[in-house]
Design an enzyme around this catalytic site. Structure first.
Site, PDB file in Angstrom:
ATOM      1  N   HIS A  75       2.808-140.543  20.896  1.00 21.50           N
ATOM      2  CA  HIS A  75       3.081-141.893  20.403  1.00 21.50           C
ATOM      3  C   HIS A  75       3.341-141.863  18.905  1.00 21.50           C
ATOM      4  O   HIS A  75       2.479-141.442  18.124  1.00 21.50           O
ATOM      5  CB  HIS A  75       1.900-142.820  20.702  1.00 21.50           C
ATOM      6  N   TYR A 204      -3.035-153.403  19.689  1.00 23.41           N
ATOM      7  CA  TYR A 204      -4.340-153.879  19.237  1.00 23.41           C
ATOM      8  C   TYR A 204      -4.162-155.347  18.863  1.00 23.41           C
ATOM      9  O   TYR A 204      -3.355-155.652  17.985  1.00 23.41           O
ATOM     10  CB  TYR A 204      -4.813-153.116  17.991  1.00 23.41           C
ATOM     11  N   PRO A 296     -14.995-147.874  18.763  1.00 31.37           N
ATOM     12  CA  PRO A 296     -13.785-147.203  19.262  1.00 31.37           C
ATOM     13  C   PRO A 296     -12.463-147.729  18.710  1.00 31.37           C
ATOM     14  O   PRO A 296     -11.412-147.155  19.011  1.00 31.37           O
ATOM     15  CB  PRO A 296     -13.865-147.423  20.781  1.00 31.37           C
ATOM     16  N   LYS A 300     -11.490-142.707  16.938  1.00 29.58           N
ATOM     17  CA  LYS A 300     -11.897-141.552  16.134  1.00 29.58           C
ATOM     18  C   LYS A 300     -12.999-140.686  16.757  1.00 29.58           C
ATOM     19  O   LYS A 300     -13.196-139.538  16.334  1.00 29.58           O
ATOM     20  CB  LYS A 300     -12.375-142.017  14.746  1.00 29.58           C
ATOM     21  N   TYR A 388      -5.060-143.389  10.828  1.00 28.64           N
ATOM     22  CA  TYR A 388      -4.955-143.427  12.291  1.00 28.64           C
ATOM     23  C   TYR A 388      -4.522-142.077  12.853  1.00 28.64           C
ATOM     24  O   TYR A 388      -5.065-141.618  13.867  1.00 28.64           O
ATOM     25  CB  TYR A 388      -3.973-144.528  12.728  1.00 28.64           C
TER      26      TYR A 388
END
Ligand code: RFL
Ligand code: PHB
Length: 393
Positions: A75, A204, A296, A300, A388
């Site tokens: 991704h 998200y 979460p 990580k 990220y």
């Protein structure tokens, strides 16, 4: 009592313990894993889904990357959704080409278990009442019961890879360890289903009814999460209620794309930030969730477990190869430097995206303003993307 001998005794056959075992084996270091549960139980826990490039590299190094490369999904970005709009964070453009790999923890664990079995390495499942002794001196050992039999394992080092509720951290004298903890006033209700993901990238979402995450395991298997009150139970959530609630929290365009189906699994996870310092006590090392937990939201947890394992593998290899203590001495500080940065990022992303009950009106306004800034500022997006995809080891 039966006595066994190994160089490194690993407590816990989750991803940390299995990864470490494989890497030590490759370095010619003998190891034995003791695990409280059986293998099917370990495989049944649906958890992480996103691997950083460095975690992918470590799994390759451990010799278990083939299926991940064949079946995992790369991704190059994800989306942030709020107030009915979606905004893409272009990870690849913002980080000079870096991406993340979507490949479930269950699959990572299965690949590691199969490699361990193929190499003929020993994992003692269903070991009860594990206790650890002597790690402050030169002769550490563990005792436990296996099918009613008492067993003692003598070793050079103990790796505590037994998760947040394990025995390793609990074996350290109280005055020798310091804990930092924050418990969030909500949990994540997760649902796994054999339905095509609602979008080709993760979403998200912040919403007045609560946070949502649209994730996936493959092109045909979806993983969704809803922020729920800590007082909720899985039994309160029929599949129909889950899908209705998810649809209400998605923007209309995404909601229209949602394909629903029966759940394969549903569970509620509490959210917590936690760090125990230091991570080494003589000849006992803590690694992974045994030493730290992140909420979460930043994906990580498993990735931090991988960096701990990397540092520990390096330290023990140096010890056996060169009789050097440097890696062992620096293990805790090296791990913690990376851990605190991931803790910060996970706390920040969690705070930004969730609904806090009784949040002062000004906090909600500030979060909204921060999201607006984020989607309008390449500099802010770069900070987010850099974290990220994972900070360097
Ligand atoms: P684990 O996986 O908890 O494994 C520990 C093992 O030790 C065993 N054990 C014992 N064995 C012997 N004696 C004892 N006394 C023992 N006590 C315990 C346990 O049975 C178990 O098998 O820890 P490990 O290996 O450190 O791995 C950590 C990861 O599991 C964890 O960090 C991630 O799952 C966190 N996480 C995520 N991480 C990511 O990197 N990306 C993600 O996308 C992501 N999503 C998540 C997550 C965790 C979640 N939950 C449920 C906590 C999503 C969720 C919902
Ligand atoms: C998941 O797919 O389980 C997942 C993905 C991203 C996260 C957390 C969990 O941030």
């Amino acid at each position: 009592m039966e006595t066994l001998r190994t160089q490194v005794l690993i407590v816990g056959a989750g991803p940390s313990g299995l990864m470490l075992g494989q890497l030590l084996h490759k370095a010619g270091i003998d190891n034995l894993i003791v695990e409280r549960q059986n293998g099917d139980y370990v495989l049944g826990r649906i958890r992480a889904g996103v691997l950083e490039q460095t975690t992918v590299d470590l799994l390759d190094e451990a010799g278990v990357g083939a299926r991940m490369h064949a079946e995992g999904l790369l991704h190059g970005g994800f989306e942030l959704a709020f107030e009915g709009q979606r905004h893409r964070i272009d990870l690849q453009a913002l980080t000079a080409g870096k991406a993340v790999m979507v490949y479930g923890q269950t699959e990572v664990t299965r690949d590691l278990m199969e490699a361990r079995a193929a190499a003929g390495l020993q994992t003692l499942y269903e070991a009860n009442d594990v206790s650890l002794q002597g790690f402050d001196g030169d002769t550490p050992s563990a005792r436990f019961k296996l099918a009613g039999k008492e067993i003692e394992v003598r070793c050079d080092f103990i790796a505590g890879c037994d998760g947040y509720h394990g025995v390793s951290r609990a074996s350290v004298p109280e005055g020798a360890i310091q804990s930092f903890e924050k418990v969030y006033p909500f949990g994540w209700l997760g649902l796994l289903s054999d339905t095509p993901p609602v979008s080709h990238e993760l979403i998200y979402g912040r919403h007045e009814r609560g946070f949502t995450l649209c994730s996936m395991r493959s092109q045909t298997r979806s993983r969704y999460y809803l922020q729920v009150p800590l007082t909720d139970h899985v039994g309160d959530w029929s599949d129909a209620r889950f899908w209705d609630e998810l649809r209400r929290r998605l923007d209309p365009e995404t909601a229209a794309q949602l394909v629903t189906g029966p759940s394969l699994e549903k569970s509620i996870a509490p959210l917590r930030s936690f760090v125990a310092e230091p991570m080494r006590f003589g000849r006992l090392f803590l690694a992974g969730d045994a030493a730290h937990i992140v909420p979460p939201t930043g994906a990580k947890g498993l990735n931090l477990a991988a960096s701990d394992v990397y540092y520990l593998w390096q330290a023990l290899s140096e010890h056996y190869r060169e009789r050097s203590r440097a890696g062992i001495e620096h293990y805790s500080a090296r791990c913690l430097s990376r851990i605190w940065k991931a803790e910060r990022f996970s706390w920040w992303f969690t705070s930004l995206m969730h609904n806090f009950n009784n949040e002062p009106a000004i906090d909600a306004k500030l979060h909204r303003s921060e999201l607006e800034y984020l989607i309008s500022s390449p500099a802010a997006q770069t900070v987010m993307a850099e974290n990220y995809v994972g900070l360097p080891w």
